[in-house]
Write an enzyme that holds these catalytic residues in place. Structure first.
Site, PDB file in Angstrom:
ATOM      1  N   ASP A  19       0.996  -1.247   0.043  1.00  0.00           N
ATOM      2  CA  ASP A  19       0.009  -0.073  -0.105  1.00  0.00           C
ATOM      3  C   ASP A  19       0.718   1.293   0.044  1.00  0.00           C
ATOM      4  OD1 ASP A  19      -1.830  -2.074   0.258  1.00  0.00           O
ATOM      5  OD2 ASP A  19      -2.519  -1.339   2.093  1.00  0.00           O
ATOM      6  N   LYS A  86      -7.318  -3.700  -3.193  1.00  0.00           N
ATOM      7  CA  LYS A  86      -7.836  -4.463  -2.009  1.00  0.00           C
ATOM      8  C   LYS A  86      -8.812  -3.547  -1.202  1.00  0.00           C
ATOM      9  CE  LYS A  86      -4.047  -4.471   1.025  1.00  0.00           C
ATOM     10  NZ  LYS A  86      -4.418  -3.446   2.050  1.00  0.00           N
ATOM     11  N   CYS A 122      -1.949  -2.644   8.319  1.00  0.00           N
ATOM     12  CA  CYS A 122      -1.797  -3.715   7.152  1.00  0.00           C
ATOM     13  C   CYS A 122      -0.687  -4.494   7.077  1.00  0.00           C
ATOM     14  CB  CYS A 122      -2.158  -2.691   5.702  1.00  0.00           C
ATOM     15  SG  CYS A 122      -3.509  -2.053   5.516  1.00  0.00           S
TER      16      CYS A 122
END
Length: 209
Positions: A19, A86, A122
């Site tokens: 990310d 996602k 994450c």
């Protein structure tokens, strides 16, 4: 739950990039240093043909992967195993889970090397999911961050307790080589030399946890 596999040596590396997107650029603590560490790892592991797993989080809202990484992710020689957008916090989406090696088979245990953000969300959930599947996980201390700097140390201690290894980008690269006689030693060590000042800055900012 799979048994966590521990070893003293990296044998089957894969790079997980979590990310690293445009919208986070001004929000994340020491974000530019995360990008320089990730760039170094991409450059140095390219000759080794290390598989790369990359995700974005809701890219329509948070933007694409930062452009600094694009040349290394779109190169014809880039060994991209998965590139997934996602909504899950963990990188281990159904799409990525479907292409991960199976630890029950010979050579199926990955040495998953993780960089990205945020350490306590994450990166943590990705690490726990990989450990749960029986893979080994190496969290790159100079390659992960969060909005709040204090979250990093708490998360990294939790991940150590869970069975992950917290280490540095340079340590990982030389462990992957294992031998100064390795055919790609000059290429990898050359990247390390070229980025030594950036590495020093990243460690000064991020390794004190």
């Amino acid at each position: 739950m799979a048994t966590i596999s521990r070893t003293a040596r990296i044998r089957n590396p894969a790079l997980f990039i979590c990310d690293l997107q445009e919208k986070f650029r001004t929000a994340i603590y020491e974000f530019p240093k995360i990008i320089t560490t990730t760039t170094k790892l991409l450059r140095a592991t390219a000759p080794l043909k290390t598989p790369i797993y990359i995700t974005t989080q809701s890219a329509t809202k948070l933007g694409p992967t930062v452009p600094e990484l694009t040349p290394y992710l779109t190169s014809p020689t880039a060994n991209i195993a998965a590139n997934v957008d996602k909504t899950l916090f963990s990188m281990i989406t159904p799409e990525i889970d479907a292409v991960l090696p199976n630890p029950a088979t010979t050579g199926g245990v990955l040495d998953a090397i993780i960089v990205g953000i945020e350490t306590h969300i994450c990166v943590t959930q990705t690490t726990l999911d990989l450990l749960d599947r029986g893979h080994r996980v190496y969290v790159v201390v100079d390659g992960v961050s969060s909005v709040n700097a204090e979250e990093r140390g708490v998360a990294l201690q939790r991940l150590r307790d869970a069975g992950a290894v917290v280490t540095t980008s340079e340590s990982l690269l030389f462990e992957m080589l294992g031998d100064a006689g390795h055919e790609h030693f000059r290429a990898v060590s050359g990247v390390v030399r070229e980025t030594k000042e950036e590495t020093r800055g990243a460690l000064e900012a991020l390794a004190k946890i």
